[in-house]
Design a protein around this motif. Sequence first.
Motif, short mmCIF file in Angstrom:
data_model
loop_
_atom_site.label_atom_id
_atom_site.label_comp_id
_atom_site.label_asym_id
_atom_site.label_seq_id
_atom_site.Cartn_x
_atom_site.Cartn_y
_atom_site.Cartn_z
N LEU A 37 2.57 10.83 2.57
CA LEU A 37 3.27 10.19 1.44
C LEU A 37 3.53 11.18 0.32
CD1 LEU A 37 1.62 6.68 1.10
CD2 LEU A 37 3.99 7.18 1.71
N GLN A 38 2.59 12.09 0.13
CA GLN A 38 2.76 13.08 -0.92
C GLN A 38 3.92 14.02 -0.59
OE1 GLN A 38 -0.64 15.66 -1.82
NE2 GLN A 38 -0.48 14.88 -3.90
N LEU A 39 4.12 14.28 0.68
CA LEU A 39 5.13 15.24 1.11
C LEU A 39 6.48 14.61 1.48
CD1 LEU A 39 2.82 17.38 3.43
CD2 LEU A 39 3.59 17.95 1.11
N GLY A 40 6.48 13.33 1.83
CA GLY A 40 7.71 12.70 2.31
C GLY A 40 8.03 11.41 1.61
N ASN A 41 9.12 10.79 2.01
CA ASN A 41 9.55 9.51 1.46
C ASN A 41 8.76 8.37 2.09
OD1 ASN A 41 11.66 10.67 -0.10
ND2 ASN A 41 12.97 10.71 1.71
N TRP A 97 -6.13 7.44 6.84
CA TRP A 97 -5.79 7.39 5.41
C TRP A 97 -5.53 8.77 4.84
CZ3 TRP A 97 -9.95 3.52 3.22
CH2 TRP A 97 -9.68 2.25 3.71
N LEU A 98 -6.36 9.74 5.21
CA LEU A 98 -6.16 11.11 4.72
C LEU A 98 -4.79 11.63 5.15
CD1 LEU A 98 -9.69 12.62 5.38
CD2 LEU A 98 -8.63 12.27 3.13
N CYS A 99 -4.46 11.42 6.40
CA CYS A 99 -3.15 11.88 6.92
C CYS A 99 -2.01 11.10 6.27
CB CYS A 99 -3.11 11.71 8.43
SG CYS A 99 -4.27 12.77 9.32
N TYR A 100 -2.18 9.81 6.09
CA TYR A 100 -1.14 8.96 5.52
C TYR A 100 -0.84 9.35 4.07
CZ TYR A 100 1.35 4.59 4.46
OH TYR A 100 2.29 3.67 4.10
N VAL A 135 -1.50 13.68 -8.04
CA VAL A 135 -2.91 13.67 -7.67
C VAL A 135 -3.04 14.28 -6.27
CG1 VAL A 135 -4.91 12.17 -7.22
CG2 VAL A 135 -3.27 11.55 -9.00
N ASN A 136 -4.11 15.05 -6.06
CA ASN A 136 -4.40 15.56 -4.73
C ASN A 136 -4.53 14.38 -3.78
OD1 ASN A 136 -6.75 16.01 -2.70
ND2 ASN A 136 -5.94 18.05 -3.08
N SER A 137 -3.91 14.46 -2.61
CA SER A 137 -3.90 13.31 -1.70
C SER A 137 -5.30 12.95 -1.21
CB SER A 137 -2.97 13.57 -0.52
OG SER A 137 -3.40 14.69 0.23
N ASP A 138 -6.18 13.94 -1.04
CA ASP A 138 -7.55 13.63 -0.60
C ASP A 138 -8.32 12.91 -1.70
OD1 ASP A 138 -6.98 14.87 1.80
OD2 ASP A 138 -7.92 16.77 1.23
N LEU A 139 -8.12 13.32 -2.95
CA LEU A 139 -8.76 12.63 -4.08
C LEU A 139 -8.22 11.21 -4.20
CD1 LEU A 139 -10.66 12.63 -6.49
CD2 LEU A 139 -8.81 13.64 -7.86
N THR A 172 0.83 -1.20 0.00
CA THR A 172 0.00 0.00 0.00
C THR A 172 0.87 1.25 0.00
OG1 THR A 172 -1.81 -1.09 1.14
CG2 THR A 172 -1.72 1.29 1.33
N ALA A 173 1.88 1.28 0.84
CA ALA A 173 2.76 2.45 0.92
C ALA A 173 3.47 2.70 -0.40
CB ALA A 173 3.78 2.26 2.04
N ILE A 174 3.99 1.65 -1.01
CA ILE A 174 4.73 1.81 -2.27
C ILE A 174 3.79 2.23 -3.40
CG2 ILE A 174 6.14 0.61 -4.00
CD1 ILE A 174 7.48 1.19 -1.19
N PHE A 175 2.66 1.53 -3.54
CA PHE A 175 1.70 1.88 -4.60
C PHE A 175 1.14 3.28 -4.40
CE2 PHE A 175 0.47 -2.90 -4.98
CZ PHE A 175 1.63 -3.16 -5.69
N ALA A 176 0.84 3.64 -3.15
CA ALA A 176 0.27 4.96 -2.87
C ALA A 176 1.27 6.06 -3.14
CB ALA A 176 -0.21 5.02 -1.42
N LYS A 177 2.52 5.85 -2.79
CA LYS A 177 3.56 6.86 -3.04
C LYS A 177 3.65 7.16 -4.52
CE LYS A 177 7.00 9.63 -2.38
NZ LYS A 177 6.77 10.98 -1.89
N ILE A 178 3.61 6.13 -5.34
CA ILE A 178 3.64 6.33 -6.80
C ILE A 178 2.34 6.98 -7.26
CG2 ILE A 178 3.75 5.15 -9.03
CD1 ILE A 178 5.44 2.96 -7.53
N GLY A 179 1.22 6.55 -6.70
CA GLY A 179 -0.09 7.04 -7.12
C GLY A 179 -0.36 8.50 -6.78
N VAL A 180 0.21 9.01 -5.71
CA VAL A 180 -0.08 10.40 -5.32
C VAL A 180 0.87 11.41 -5.93
CG1 VAL A 180 -1.18 9.76 -3.14
CG2 VAL A 180 1.25 10.34 -3.15
#
Length: 145
Positions: free
Chosen positions: A92-96, A85-88, A33-37, A22-30
């Motif tokens: 992820l959008q802002l950090g590694n 999830w919103l915070c996570y 894209v707006n993190s809330d979207l 989830t972390a790896i896929f989400a980091k690539i996905g955001v």
Amino acid sequence: MPSPILSWQVWALLAAVFAALTAIFAKIGVENVNSDLATFIRTVVILVALGGILIALGEFRGLPEIPARSYAFLILSGLATGASWLCYFRALQLGNASQVAPIDKLSVLLVAIFGVTFLGEKLSALNWLGIAAIAGGTFLVAYRA
């Protein structure tokens, strides 16, 4: 002795593997894209997938039998999950991912504290040593020199 495929340890390990993915896929996905979207899209996918599973297994028929107290706490859990999830995703959008995920796993420390405080669970000195090691390890992984 229960079958290993049904043990909580197997399911917990699978949860850890999927959380890592989830972390790896989400980091690539955001990335663009707006993190809330992004969180909304993820939530829709989860709703559709779980809805399909529940329909396939015929589990929706149990809804009326759930006690009101259980509904209340499941709703609170859902709200906490959404906030997490919103915070996570924002983190992820802002950090590694390699720094965000360990800090997120401080939830292990908080669950231990909350479990003892609110649920009356008992932890041994060895358990607390493990919790302290998790906290220390989180700091060592998340903060770069």
